[in-house]
Design a protein around this motif. Structure first.
Motif, PDB file in Angstrom:
ATOM      1  N   CYS A 187     -47.878  53.056 -23.932  1.00 49.28           N
ATOM      2  CA  CYS A 187     -48.651  51.852 -23.360  1.00 49.28           C
ATOM      3  C   CYS A 187     -47.995  51.388 -22.013  1.00 49.28           C
ATOM      4  O   CYS A 187     -46.928  50.755 -22.096  1.00 49.28           O
ATOM      5  N   ASP A 188     -48.557  51.833 -20.703  1.00 43.38           N
ATOM      6  CA  ASP A 188     -48.012  51.567 -19.752  1.00 43.38           C
ATOM      7  C   ASP A 188     -48.507  49.966 -19.366  1.00 43.38           C
ATOM      8  O   ASP A 188     -49.882  49.766 -19.061  1.00 43.38           O
ATOM      9  N   LEU A 189     -47.549  48.785 -19.160  1.00 44.69           N
ATOM     10  CA  LEU A 189     -48.394  47.541 -19.133  1.00 44.69           C
ATOM     11  C   LEU A 189     -48.654  47.586 -17.397  1.00 44.69           C
ATOM     12  O   LEU A 189     -47.904  48.145 -16.418  1.00 44.69           O
ATOM     13  N   VAL A 190     -49.579  46.979 -17.170  1.00 42.12           N
ATOM     14  CA  VAL A 190     -50.371  46.854 -15.608  1.00 42.12           C
ATOM     15  C   VAL A 190     -50.258  45.539 -15.311  1.00 42.12           C
ATOM     16  O   VAL A 190     -50.367  44.333 -16.070  1.00 42.12           O
ATOM     17  N   ASP A 191     -49.868  45.190 -14.159  1.00 42.22           N
ATOM     18  CA  ASP A 191     -50.129  44.081 -13.313  1.00 42.22           C
ATOM     19  C   ASP A 191     -51.791  43.394 -13.655  1.00 42.22           C
ATOM     20  O   ASP A 191     -52.670  44.269 -13.430  1.00 42.22           O
ATOM     21  N   PRO A 192     -51.775  42.139 -14.303  1.00 39.62           N
ATOM     22  CA  PRO A 192     -53.098  41.749 -14.787  1.00 39.62           C
ATOM     23  C   PRO A 192     -53.853  41.428 -13.580  1.00 39.62           C
ATOM     24  O   PRO A 192     -55.366  41.226 -13.884  1.00 39.62           O
ATOM     25  N   VAL A 193     -53.629  41.392 -12.275  1.00 39.33           N
ATOM     26  CA  VAL A 193     -54.429  41.185 -11.225  1.00 39.33           C
ATOM     27  C   VAL A 193     -54.757  42.432 -10.517  1.00 39.33           C
ATOM     28  O   VAL A 193     -55.804  42.605 -10.178  1.00 39.33           O
ATOM     29  N   THR A 194     -53.655  43.111 -10.019  1.00 41.82           N
ATOM     30  CA  THR A 194     -53.708  44.116  -9.088  1.00 41.82           C
ATOM     31  C   THR A 194     -54.051  45.553  -9.895  1.00 41.82           C
ATOM     32  O   THR A 194     -54.654  46.434  -9.633  1.00 41.82           O
ATOM     33  N   GLY A 195     -54.007  45.696 -11.340  1.00 48.65           N
ATOM     34  CA  GLY A 195     -53.828  46.741 -12.075  1.00 48.65           C
ATOM     35  C   GLY A 195     -52.829  47.827 -11.761  1.00 48.65           C
ATOM     36  O   GLY A 195     -52.661  48.937 -12.358  1.00 48.65           O
ATOM     37  N   ALA A 196     -51.696  47.326 -11.067  1.00 49.75           N
ATOM     38  CA  ALA A 196     -50.654  48.411 -10.659  1.00 49.75           C
ATOM     39  C   ALA A 196     -49.795  48.661 -11.941  1.00 49.75           C
ATOM     40  O   ALA A 196     -49.522  47.482 -12.601  1.00 49.75           O
ATOM     41  N   LEU A 244     -42.728  39.594 -25.174  1.00 49.43           N
ATOM     42  CA  LEU A 244     -43.846  38.885 -25.235  1.00 49.43           C
ATOM     43  C   LEU A 244     -44.261  37.932 -24.953  1.00 49.43           C
ATOM     44  O   LEU A 244     -45.559  37.217 -24.589  1.00 49.43           O
ATOM     45  N   ARG A 245     -43.011  36.967 -25.169  1.00 52.30           N
ATOM     46  CA  ARG A 245     -43.332  35.542 -24.813  1.00 52.30           C
ATOM     47  C   ARG A 245     -43.254  35.497 -23.347  1.00 52.30           C
ATOM     48  O   ARG A 245     -43.531  33.986 -22.710  1.00 52.30           O
ATOM     49  N   ALA A 246     -42.767  36.362 -22.343  1.00 49.45           N
ATOM     50  CA  ALA A 246     -42.721  36.100 -21.078  1.00 49.45           C
ATOM     51  C   ALA A 246     -43.993  35.789 -20.383  1.00 49.45           C
ATOM     52  O   ALA A 246     -44.153  34.968 -19.364  1.00 49.45           O
ATOM     53  N   ALA A 247     -45.096  36.319 -20.774  1.00 47.99           N
ATOM     54  CA  ALA A 247     -46.401  35.842 -20.230  1.00 47.99           C
ATOM     55  C   ALA A 247     -47.643  36.456 -21.076  1.00 47.99           C
ATOM     56  O   ALA A 247     -47.649  37.494 -21.990  1.00 47.99           O
ATOM     57  N   HIS A 248     -48.698  35.692 -21.314  1.00 49.02           N
ATOM     58  CA  HIS A 248     -49.774  36.093 -22.075  1.00 49.02           C
ATOM     59  C   HIS A 248     -50.415  37.310 -22.112  1.00 49.02           C
ATOM     60  O   HIS A 248     -50.937  37.923 -22.820  1.00 49.02           O
ATOM     61  N   TRP A 249     -50.330  37.561 -20.671  1.00 54.71           N
ATOM     62  CA  TRP A 249     -51.126  38.882 -20.451  1.00 54.71           C
ATOM     63  C   TRP A 249     -50.354  39.970 -21.007  1.00 54.71           C
ATOM     64  O   TRP A 249     -50.941  40.957 -21.233  1.00 54.71           O
ATOM     65  N   VAL A 250     -49.025  39.844 -21.066  1.00 53.81           N
ATOM     66  CA  VAL A 250     -48.325  41.149 -21.874  1.00 53.81           C
ATOM     67  C   VAL A 250     -48.616  41.239 -23.292  1.00 53.81           C
ATOM     68  O   VAL A 250     -49.071  42.218 -23.733  1.00 53.81           O
TER      69      VAL A 250
END
Length: 129
Positions: A19-28, A105-111
């Motif tokens: 799973c590639d994590l993507v920026d939650p705003v840009t999708g990058a 996982l704790r770094a950001a909810h979007w992760v």
């Protein structure tokens, strides 16, 4: 489909899918990848059982679990579903340990949200490694 097909699907999910994590705003693509066991894998089954045990362990004498403890146990359970990763910090590879995965996982909810959705989607894990 027969029983062997069902068993094989579950066994295939044990190897995980990237799973590639993507920026939650840009999708990058962020450059951080996690390999996640499928929802029907033994890894996720053990994570669910451990979650239930951990919740029982942190419950007070009336059986209540604080929101803080429930969240801590939930994140730990999600971390148990991650089999491997490609992650850097300050340009250096971060060792794959459960403590480091929990830190991610704790770094950001979007992760957490991306990992959780990916981990529970059977269509992603079917026939892929």
């Amino acid at each position: 489909m027969d029983l062997n097909d069902i068993r094989n699907l579950s066994a295939d999910q044990e190897s995980g899918t990237w799973c590639d994590l993507v920026d939650p705003v840009t999708g990058a693509v962020t450059g951080i990848r996690v390999k996640i066991a499928g929802p029907d894998s033994e890894t996720q089954n053990r994570a669910r059982l451990t979650l239930a045990d951990d919740l029982a362990e942190v419950a007070d004498h009336e059986g209540r679990v604080s929101a803080e403890m429930r969240e801590r146990v939930r994140i730990d359970s999600l971390a148990r579903c991650i089999l491997d990763w490609e992650c850097t910090e300050d340009g250096k590879a971060v060792p794959f340990t459960r403590a480091n995965v929990v830190r991610l996982l704790r770094a950001a909810h979007w992760v957490q949200a991306q990992v959780d959705v990916f981990a529970s989607d059977r269509s992603i894990h079917r026939g892929r490694t």
